[in-house]
Design a protein around this motif. Structure first.
Motif, PDB file in Angstrom:
ATOM      1  N   THR A  65       0.835  -1.199   0.000  1.00  0.00           N
ATOM      2  CA  THR A  65       0.000   0.000   0.000  1.00  0.00           C
ATOM      3  C   THR A  65       0.871   1.251   0.000  1.00  0.00           C
ATOM      4  O   THR A  65       0.584   2.223  -0.704  1.00  0.00           O
ATOM      5  N   LEU A  66       1.944   1.216   0.778  1.00  0.00           N
ATOM      6  CA  LEU A  66       2.873   2.343   0.845  1.00  0.00           C
ATOM      7  C   LEU A  66       3.504   2.611  -0.513  1.00  0.00           C
ATOM      8  O   LEU A  66       3.551   3.756  -0.982  1.00  0.00           O
ATOM      9  N   ILE A  67       3.977   1.532  -1.164  1.00  0.00           N
ATOM     10  CA  ILE A  67       4.623   1.684  -2.473  1.00  0.00           C
ATOM     11  C   ILE A  67       3.641   2.261  -3.492  1.00  0.00           C
ATOM     12  O   ILE A  67       3.974   3.169  -4.268  1.00  0.00           O
ATOM     13  N   ALA A  68       2.408   1.743  -3.492  1.00  0.00           N
ATOM     14  CA  ALA A  68       1.388   2.230  -4.433  1.00  0.00           C
ATOM     15  C   ALA A  68       1.059   3.697  -4.167  1.00  0.00           C
ATOM     16  O   ALA A  68       0.885   4.484  -5.103  1.00  0.00           O
ATOM     17  N   ALA A  69       0.984   4.066  -2.885  1.00  0.00           N
ATOM     18  CA  ALA A  69       0.667   5.449  -2.533  1.00  0.00           C
ATOM     19  C   ALA A  69       1.779   6.395  -2.979  1.00  0.00           C
ATOM     20  O   ALA A  69       1.519   7.516  -3.428  1.00  0.00           O
ATOM     21  N   ILE A  70       3.016   5.930  -2.886  1.00  0.00           N
ATOM     22  CA  ILE A  70       4.147   6.756  -3.311  1.00  0.00           C
ATOM     23  C   ILE A  70       4.130   6.954  -4.825  1.00  0.00           C
ATOM     24  O   ILE A  70       4.302   8.064  -5.333  1.00  0.00           O
TER      25      ILE A  70
END
Length: 304
Positions: free
Chosen positions: A261-266
């Protein structure tokens, strides 16, 4: 004893599923302001069911299922598809994607406890250590998202996500306990079809199609992703992982969900990257490897 090759394949299936589900929070958040939760779910599961049906035709799997499995499929479809996704989509109306990713990562704790009771699985010291390491990684990643220490104001969104984690744990245990002797692709297709069918009455009630023209090309791409990769492939691969690994072991991969989720949000929302987020992500992966007994396998392989 599970063969190393089969264990690796099942772990890969679970990782791919978690990757897609982690990204799904960002995709859902991207369109939830334009569509109500039921309309969004109808679209994604209709697309997912159509995609799975196409795969069934390619593989020439029979669509006929024994009558004795119909109640099982209904229970799994209602819990794992309809209720679970409605709860999550509704929660995302009031909390952000990163918070949702954090909350869902606690589902393995419920799964381990339920597996001990209903599947008679053992919680060893090594697996306990792996769980604690993974949780610490989750807290580091999610804490870094806001640049703050842990803590949040309780609202209905967080309560719904807690209910969602428990519901998913029940689904995961039932998926293993019911032991439906059908190809996982067939099981996933009927679950998606049921999920789509259950949302149609709400679509008609809310006249959800009237919002379709508001969607941009980018938002439609998010919906297609949710349908094909999240509702289709991810559920299918999750079931394939359960064919080999214990329910509690498969659930450990959910600790990686906040990382994806963090990677996608970035990448999609251009959020800032914190060093502690990267460190936390590495710790999550280490914890999952320990729980699934793969740290020892990697060490032995390097010694050869």
């Amino acid at each position: 004893m599970i063969p190393v090759k089969a264990n690796f394949a099942a772990s890969l299936y679970a990782t791919i599923s978690i990757c897609f589900w982690g990204i799904s929070f960002v995709s859902t958040k991207a369109v939830i302001d334009k569509l109500d939760p039921f309309t969004l779910l109808m679209l994604r599961f209709a697309i997912g069911a159509a995609f799975l049906f196409f795969l069934l035709l390619l593989k020439r799997y029979p669509l006929k299922i024994p009558v004795k499995y119909i109640p099982h499929l209904i229970v799994l479809g209602v819990l794992g598809v309809f209720i679970h996704q409605v709860i999550q989509a509704t929660a995302l109306l009031t909390i952000d994607a990163s918070s949702a990713g954090w909350m869902i990562s606690f589902s393995p704790v419920f799964t381990v406890l339920l597996s001990m009771v209903f599947l008679h699985e053992k919680l060893t010291l090594v697996r306990s250590i792996g769980i604690m390491i993974a949780i610490s990684g989750v807290l580091m990643v999610t804490g870094a998202r806001s640049g703050q220490t842990l803590g949040f104001a309780i609202n209905i969104g967080y309560i719904l996500m807690i209910i969602s984690t428990l519901n998913w744990a029940v689904y995961s245990v039932l998926l293993k306990r019911l032991h439906i002797e059908l190809p996982s692709l067939v099981v996933t297709f009927y679950m998606s079809l049921l999920g789509c069918s259950l949302t149609i009455p709400f679509l008609v009630r809310d006249r959800g199609w009237e919002s379709f023209h508001l969607l941009t090309a980018v938002e439609w791409s998010h919906i297609v992703f949710l349908g094909v990769f999240v509702s289709g492939i991810a559920y299918w691969y999750w079931a394939k992982a359960h064919e080999v690994l214990e329910a509690s072991k498969v659930s450990m991969f959910m600790y990686m969900e906040p990382l994806f989720t963090l990677i996608a949000a970035i990448l999609l929302l251009h959020e800032k990257v914190f060093f502690i987020s990267i460190l936390g992500g590495v710790i999550i992966i280490i914890g999952v490897l320990i729980v699934n007994g793969q740290i020892g396998t990697i060490i032995l392989w390097r010694r050869r």
